[in-house]
Design an enzyme around this catalytic site. Structure first.
Site, mmCIF file in Angstrom:
data_model
loop_
_atom_site.group_PDB
_atom_site.id
_atom_site.type_symbol
_atom_site.label_atom_id
_atom_site.label_comp_id
_atom_site.label_asym_id
_atom_site.label_seq_id
_atom_site.Cartn_x
_atom_site.Cartn_y
_atom_site.Cartn_z
ATOM 1 C CB SER A 161 12.229 -27.460 -8.595
ATOM 2 O OG SER A 161 11.292 -27.589 -9.622
ATOM 3 C CG ASP A 201 13.599 -24.488 -9.952
ATOM 4 O OD1 ASP A 201 14.467 -25.382 -8.818
ATOM 5 O OD2 ASP A 201 12.101 -25.133 -10.495
#
Length: 373
Positions: A74, A246
């Protein structure tokens, strides 16, 4: 908002290493054959809290340590990619100092019919957000195209694809470089490491989708975009027939990633350089579990963090820099300059304290079972 000025933060809080402190830190790590000190790095995910990494990297830049292999999830994947591209600390600070998270990264809502509220409050009511997305037939509130384009713009000609980095065994160890990015495949229920997992069976469609002849030809900016697709906040990405969100859903802090090859060998060679973990920790209180909803929430949190915390407990071994980011949320995209100042300062001071008071390369090797004279 006025441009953020990290140089002013350094001056205000005396964020600088003395020559004696630099020498003390460098004495911990022997130089490579070319006279330089090298290290690998893993960056935790955490949205805008990743601003703290800048302070940490500024401290390392003063020491003069060079980065070899990088990994992240991320927001951590953004930092890892920029460092892998050898973007200097001055340019990193300038680029992020001019970045307006809302205007530059959240400029493309997926539907004009989505209920709009402050980005930092978007996940306060996840059930309401999911209902709103269902009504508008969207999978996420914002497109990740602006994020990918911003990352690609900073990378420029320095790092287009993973093939621009070479981990060839024919190179001297200190010249072998790599970048690993974590994503979550929610179609097949598995974690993927990019680019390594692109050529495996279920991902052959992804190779065709991006017209790749080999996995290392995959775009670094695209990998960062996929890893940063916070569920519901950003629309998911695609890899062939797989829906990607993510990477932090399955491994937000992949400290384990450069240990795997050594673990797989019966008599692994001694590491030639350290792997530092950059963790943007916060003061998380134990959850109160009084209802079924509390149980469900705690279960989701446990699923997301249990693997990383297990590895950290077993294999942290004094190589993790914990940066306190309490009070800042991952999606606080309207981050004020004062907040950036505090994150930057915390990153620098945590790194300085770690390198001067905690870090010991010899003890780290001993803790991993190596016979160090």
């Amino acid at each position: 908002m006025a441009d953020w000025n990290p140089a002013a933060v350094r001056m205000q809080y005396n964020l600088v290493l003395t020559e004696a402190e630099k020498a003390e830190i460098l004495a911990q790590l022997p130089p490579a054959e070319d006279g330089n000190r090298y290290a690998d790095a893993v960056f935790e995910g955490g949205g805008v809290k990743g601003t703290a990494f800048l302070g940490a990297l500024r401290c390392f830049s003063e020491v003069g340590i060079r980065w070899r292999k990088l990994a992240g999830t991320s927001a951590g994947s953004i930092t890892a990619a920029l460092v892998a591209a050898e973007v200097g600390i001055e340019e990193l600070e300038a680029s992020l100092g001019q970045l307006d998270y809302v205007e530059d990264l959240l400029s493309e809502p997926t539907s004009r019919f989505l209920f709009q509220r402050s980005p930092d409050r978007a996940l306060d009511n996840p059930l309401g957000l999911v209902a709103n997305l269902w009504v508008t037939r969207q999978l996420g509130k914002y497109s990740t195209d602006p994020l990918r384009n911003w990352v690609a713009g900073i990378l420029g000609d320095r790092l287009h694809t993973f093939a621009d980095l070479s981990d060839s065994p024919d190179l001297p160890w200190h010249q072998r470089r790599a970048l690993k990015i974590i994503v979550s495949d929610i179609t097949h229920g598995e974690m993927l490491v990019l680019p390594d997992d692109l050529e495996r069976g279920v991902n052959q469609a992804a190779m065709k989708q991006y017209n790749l002849s080999r996995q290392d030809d995959f775009s670094v900016a695209e990998a960062v975009r996929l890893s940063s697709s916070i569920p519901f906040f950003f629309e998911p990405g695609r890899l062939g027939d797989a829906t990607i969100v993510d990477g932090g859903i399955l491994s937000n802090f992949p400290l384990w990633i450069f240990d795997l090859n050594q673990i797989a060998q019966p008599n692994p060679p001694m590491p030639r350089c350290p792997t530092f973990g950059f963790r943007i920790a916060d003061d998380m209180a134990k959850p109160t579990i009084d209802s079924a909803i509390d149980v469900f929430s705690a279960m989701l949190t446990t699923i997301m963090v249990a693997k990383d915390r297990f590895h950290l407990r077993k294999n942290g071994q004094g190589r993790v820099i914990n940066i306190d980011t309490t009070g800042v949320t991952a999606t606080q995209f309207n981050l004020s300059n004062a907040d950036k100042d505090r994150l930057y300062r915390q990153g620098y001071e945590a790194t300085r304290a770690f390198l001067l008071n905690e870090w010991n390369w010899t003890e780290h090797l001993r803790s991993r079972g190596y016979d160090v004279a």
